[in-house]
Each structure stands twice: as C-alpha cells, then as structure tokens.
Design a protein around this motif. Structure first.
Motif, PDB file in Angstrom:
ATOM      1  N   ILE A   1      52.833  -0.440  25.171  1.00 31.20           N
ATOM      2  CA  ILE A   1      52.607  -0.648  23.741  1.00 31.20           C
ATOM      3  C   ILE A   1      53.787  -1.374  23.112  1.00 31.20           C
ATOM      4  N   SER A   2      54.999  -1.031  23.527  1.00 29.08           N
ATOM      5  CA  SER A   2      56.176  -1.702  22.966  1.00 29.08           C
ATOM      6  C   SER A   2      56.172  -3.190  23.309  1.00 29.08           C
ATOM      7  N   GLY A   3      55.660  -3.542  24.472  1.00 29.87           N
ATOM      8  CA  GLY A   3      55.555  -4.951  24.858  1.00 29.87           C
ATOM      9  C   GLY A   3      54.561  -5.702  23.998  1.00 29.87           C
ATOM     10  N   ILE A   4      53.447  -5.065  23.696  1.00 31.96           N
ATOM     11  CA  ILE A   4      52.442  -5.692  22.835  1.00 31.96           C
ATOM     12  C   ILE A   4      52.974  -5.834  21.424  1.00 31.96           C
TER      13      ILE A   4
ATOM     14  N   LEU B   1      53.697  -9.320  19.294  1.00 28.09           N
ATOM     15  CA  LEU B   1      53.142  -9.631  17.982  1.00 28.09           C
ATOM     16  C   LEU B   1      54.226 -10.043  16.993  1.00 28.09           C
ATOM     17  N   VAL B   2      55.343  -9.349  17.017  1.00 28.42           N
ATOM     18  CA  VAL B   2      56.445  -9.697  16.113  1.00 28.42           C
ATOM     19  C   VAL B   2      57.014 -11.059  16.491  1.00 28.42           C
TER      20      VAL B   2
END
Length: 89
Positions: free
Chosen positions: A3-6, A10-11
């Motif tokens: 999730i942190s990679g996604i 996005l950022v």
C-alpha cells in the motif's frame, strides 16, 4: 506492491505529470486535472515496468524508475494534447 508503494506512486504521479508536461515542447492546451491524471497513470505504469525490469527495488532514489515514469508522462501528455485539441475545436 505494498500500500505504501501505491500511495507513494500516486504522490509522485502528481509531480511526474508536471515534469512530463515541462518536457513536451510547445504549449499543451489540456486542463491541469488531465495532466495530473496522466502523471498518476504514468507513475503507476512506470513503477510496474521498473519492477518487471528488475530496477524498481533499489536503495535510495530509483533514478531509472523515475526516468521511465517521466518518459511515459511526456508521451501521455503529448498524446492527450493532440487528442484534446482535436476534440475541443
């Protein structure tokens, strides 16, 4: 991909879209929301492409991944600018 990679993709996608637009020569007559959307999509696709090539998981800044993402964003902005102008004339 975690999730942190996604979330980071996005950022980074917000920034990638702006950089892609800066690389394309001339004036692009597309709205800013489309540029941001292109940047997010380019960041996600670029992340998956870098991981598939085996260069996406390094220590520090992934320069090759960023180059892939910016190139995809520049191509997307260029394509969208051509299509958007034809449609809104």
């Amino acid at each position: 991909m975690a999730i942190s990679g996604i979330f980071s993709a996005l950022v980074i996608g917000l920034i990638i879209g702006a950089l892609g637009r800066l690389i394309v020569p001339g004036k692009q007559r597309i709205p800013i929301w489309l540029t941001i959307l292109i940047g997010i999509v380019a960041a996600l696709i670029g992340t998956f492409a870098a991981n598939a090539l085996g260069v996406g998981d390094t220590r520090g800044i992934d320069w090759i991944e960023l180059i892939i993402q910016i190139a995809l964003a520049a191509g997307g902005v260029s394509l969208a600018a051509r299509m958007y102008v034809r449609r809104h004339l």
